[in-house]
Design an enzyme around this catalytic site. Structure first.
Site, PDB file in Angstrom:
ATOM      1  N   GLY A  76      12.953   2.803  22.198  1.00 34.77           N
ATOM      2  CA  GLY A  76      13.922   2.714  23.241  1.00 34.77           C
ATOM      3  C   GLY A  76      14.251   4.182  23.840  1.00 34.77           C
ATOM      4  N   GLY A 124      11.113   0.542  19.159  1.00 36.86           N
ATOM      5  CA  GLY A 124      10.969  -0.579  20.258  1.00 36.86           C
ATOM      6  C   GLY A 124       9.448  -0.767  20.494  1.00 36.86           C
ATOM      7  N   GLU A 147      14.116   4.891  12.164  1.00 34.70           N
ATOM      8  CA  GLU A 147      15.517   4.858  12.567  1.00 34.70           C
ATOM      9  C   GLU A 147      16.584   5.539  11.634  1.00 34.70           C
ATOM     10  OE1 GLU A 147      13.342   1.908  15.219  1.00 34.70           O
ATOM     11  OE2 GLU A 147      13.517   2.477  13.127  1.00 34.70           O
ATOM     12  N   ASP A 155      15.020  -2.155  13.823  1.00 33.89           N
ATOM     13  CA  ASP A 155      15.512  -3.341  14.612  1.00 33.89           C
ATOM     14  C   ASP A 155      14.386  -3.970  15.239  1.00 33.89           C
ATOM     15  OD1 ASP A 155      15.300  -1.132  16.382  1.00 33.89           O
ATOM     16  OD2 ASP A 155      16.697  -2.198  17.809  1.00 33.89           O
TER      17      ASP A 155
END
Length: 365
Positions: A76, A124, A147, A155
């Site tokens: 992202g 992502g 992350e 995620d």
């Protein structure tokens, strides 16, 4: 990453190029200067196209690829997330809500979804590829969920995928953020097939004319050797510990240089993110379908958006690039169970609610 041009007319400034050719539909992430990082409009555009193609009898397979030569997708847009977190905004929560819905859509997609995971595939990027039914890696693939290094937690269904990896391999990758190549991605269940990068243009082109299985038979090869299989003994022993502190202690005591290096890596990450990640992985194993794990990840991500470490981690790694984050708390032993539990607290009216399919629809290719 393929350089063949879409066959129909496009605005070359679009961040997602969408076109169909023959029996296939193509999605090309088109932000090569940003390593194809996902924005909110890109997520919505991909969802729109997939939804339309699901009911289009002319489309028999979907192909996802990245523009440029560096990778499919680096994740992202974390600069935007940093600004949102720093100013107390809510735009990131809206982005994640739609992104996680897209991840679930890809996982349940009723047609072959062929993800070309060439080059860098992180965060992502894993979410829009590793939930697909046909996941292709190359000798250039570097797949990671990094992350914890920015004070965040895996995620996009990453905790679901890593919780399913053999033994404790997923725990090792989640806590350290270490990237893996093709063979190790295959071993961990993050990919299905190895194809040399030089063959990707032909593979993508041939999918317009032939069924997926026939095209794969022409191009799939054995992946070059990886490193995780030989490390299973110490990884499975060390990461099976109940706490992050005990994991580090076991890594230090293993007498293996790679284990010592993993301990060094792990202790440089956000202590809070490491502990929350460990808890998220272990909860994911008990939650069941992907949708339930994504709902949990949404709670965790929203809590991280309000945390000190996410702002500080992105500042240190991306904004100022001093590589010297000042985590708070600064050590694993200072992160309490209550600190961790806060990340899993219900969001009440703001919960993400996804409907899990009663059973996965069989995808035939």
């Amino acid at each position: 990453m393929t350089n063949d041009k879409p066959v129909d007319h496009h605005d070359t400034h679009e961040d997602v190029l969408v076109h169909t050719e023959g029996r296939a539909a193509y999605l090309t992430l088109n932000r090569p200067k940003a390593l194809n990082a996902l924005s909110h409009p890109m997520v919505l555009r991909i969802e729109e196209a997939l939804t339309a193609w699901a009911d289009d009898p002319a489309v028999e397979a979907v192909v996802l690829r990245g523009a440029g030569e560096r990778g499919l997708c680096a994740g992202g847009d974390i600069r935007a997330i940093h600004e949102d977190a720093r100013t107390g905004g809510t735009a990131s929560a809206g982005f994640w809500r739609d992104e996680y819905r897209l991840n679930a859509l890809i996982a349940r997609y009723p047609k072959p979804y062929v993800a070309l995971m060439d080059g860098i595939v992180m965060g992502g990027g894993v979410g829009v590829s590793a939930h697909g039914s046909v996941r292709v890696v190359t000798e250039r693939s570097r797949v990671a969920m990094p992350e914890t290094g920015i004070g965040f937690v895996p995620d996009v269904g990453g905790t679901y995928l890593l919780a399913l990896a053999p033994g404790e391999l997923g725990t090792h990758l989640a806590l350290t953020g270490a990237p893996v190549g093709a063979a190790d991605a295959l071993l961990c269940g993050l990919a299905d097939h190895f194809v040399p990068s030089s063959a990707l243009p032909a593979l993508a082109r041939e999918l317009a004319a032939d069924p997926v299985h026939a095209v794969l038979e022409r191009h799939v090869e054995e992946a070059p050797a990886g490193s995780l299989a030989a490390a299973r003994e110490w990884i499975d022993h060390c990461y099976a510990a109940d706490t992050a502190e005990e994991i580090v202690a076991r890594l230090r005591a293993a007498g293996v240089p790679a284990a010592e290096a993993a301990a060094d890596t792990l202790t440089a990450k956000s202590p809070t993110a490491v502990k929350v990640t460990l808890a998220a992985l272990r909860r994911a194993r008990r939650l069941g379908p992907l949708e339930k794990v994504l709902e949990q990840e949404y709670r965790v991500s929203c809590a991280a958006l309000r945390s000190h470490d996410l702002v500080e981690g992105i500042r240190a790694q991306v904004i100022d690039k001093d590589r010297d984050p000042r985590w708070a708390p600064g050590a694993l032993e200072d992160v309490t169970p209550a600190d961790v539990d806060r990340y899993f607290a219900p969001l009440d009216a703001h919960e993400l609610r996804l409907v899990a399919a009663a059973s996965s629809q069989e995808v035939v290719w």
